[in-house]
Design an enzyme around this catalytic site. Structure first.
Site, PDB file in Angstrom:
ATOM      1  N   TRP A  85     -30.069   5.319 -24.255  1.00 45.23           N
ATOM      2  CA  TRP A  85     -29.088   4.994 -23.500  1.00 45.23           C
ATOM      3  C   TRP A  85     -28.235   6.397 -23.142  1.00 45.23           C
ATOM      4  CZ3 TRP A  85     -23.571   5.587 -24.209  1.00 45.23           C
ATOM      5  CH2 TRP A  85     -22.863   5.048 -23.238  1.00 45.23           C
ATOM      6  N   HIS A  86     -28.225   7.040 -24.456  1.00 45.61           N
ATOM      7  CA  HIS A  86     -27.400   8.615 -24.302  1.00 45.61           C
ATOM      8  C   HIS A  86     -28.238   9.569 -23.754  1.00 45.61           C
ATOM      9  CE1 HIS A  86     -25.245   6.476 -27.783  1.00 45.61           C
ATOM     10  NE2 HIS A  86     -24.128   7.316 -27.328  1.00 45.61           N
ATOM     11  N   GLY A  87     -29.612   9.441 -23.612  1.00 47.44           N
ATOM     12  CA  GLY A  87     -30.503  10.453 -22.539  1.00 47.44           C
ATOM     13  C   GLY A  87     -31.926  10.332 -23.111  1.00 47.44           C
ATOM     14  N   PHE A 236     -23.671  11.961 -20.382  1.00 51.41           N
ATOM     15  CA  PHE A 236     -24.487  10.751 -20.535  1.00 51.41           C
ATOM     16  C   PHE A 236     -24.054   9.715 -19.233  1.00 51.41           C
ATOM     17  CE2 PHE A 236     -23.240  11.745 -25.074  1.00 51.41           C
ATOM     18  CZ  PHE A 236     -24.592  12.550 -25.224  1.00 51.41           C
TER      19      PHE A 236
END
Length: 236
Positions: A85-87, A236
């Site tokens: 989800w962050h990258g 993000f």
């Protein structure tokens, strides 16, 4: 500290702006660096995201209702997704796997061992594990992360200590110290200043507002003189 104050700071700004417009948003951080375990850390860090993954991923997968091995699997899945989800990068994937593995270890008996340790030792161990994880989160590449981890255990050239002395200017040391005090000082306790508590409610409120205005003005001056410095989480 940069990751914490960056994200916690703009979360508080969003909460304040929302309140000014009549919206009530939930708190997102609860002094996570005071945690005595990784489980407690995730109850205090980015609480809205943790609740979202709990309600929409962990519980639908079965949560902890289908035996320990299924629970471990669900935790790993949740934190792999949390990392991605962050990258979409190997560093974030490893960060998610790392925290998932730590939570599995605590579920498998490590949490009971932590609970038997003196609180100061449990806190120090938890903080160390969190900081090691932040290396993968903050580094741009795996090779960079490995280089930082090597430096953390002393495998670094003598020139690095010279660079560190240049970076740690007196003002940065001061702010770093203040930051740690703010991050770990128990919220329920406050510093009693001589003469302040004897004032009435209105004078205390005015003093608090003047102090806040002074800090805001000084912070704005620092931002203006340091140039453009975007939030880390804007990526993000």
């Amino acid at each position: 500290m940069q990751i914490f104050f960056d994200f916690s700071g703009y979360s508080d700004m969003a909460i304040g702006l929302g309140r000014a417009l009549g919206f009530r948003f939930p708190e997102n951080f609860d002094q996570p660096y005071r945690s005595l375990s990784i489980t407690e850390f995730w109850r205090r860090w980015h609480m809205t995201l943790s609740r979202w993954f709990r309600d929409y991923v962990y519980i639908p997968l079965g949560g902890n209702r289908r035996g320990p091995w299924r629970t471990y699997f669900n935790l790993i899945v949740v934190f792999v997704l949390c990392g991605l989800w962050h990258g979409a990068a190997y560093t974030f994937l490893l960060w998610g796997l790392y925290h998932g593995a730590l939570l599995v270890a605590e579920r498998a008996g490590g949490g009971a061992l932590l609970a038997r340790l003196p609180p100061a030792l449990a806190w120090a161990l938890t903080l160390l594990l969190v900081v090691v994880g932040w290396v993968f989160f903050r580094a741009g590449t795996l090779s960079h992360a490995l280089a930082v981890l090597q430096a953390m255990v002393g495998q670094v050239s003598p020139d690095a200590f010279v660079d560190l002395a240049v970076v740690l200017a007196p003002d940065k040391v001061l702010f770093f110290t203040i930051g740690w005090i703010v991050a770990v000082w128990p919220v329920g306790r406050r510093v009693r200043l001589a003469g302040i508590d004897s004032l009435g409610v209105a004078p205390r409120r005015w003093l608090r507002q003047l102090a806040s205005l002074g800090l805001f003005t000084y912070s704005a001056a620092l931002v203006a003189t340091n140039g453009f410095n975007p939030f880390i989480y804007f990526r993000f």
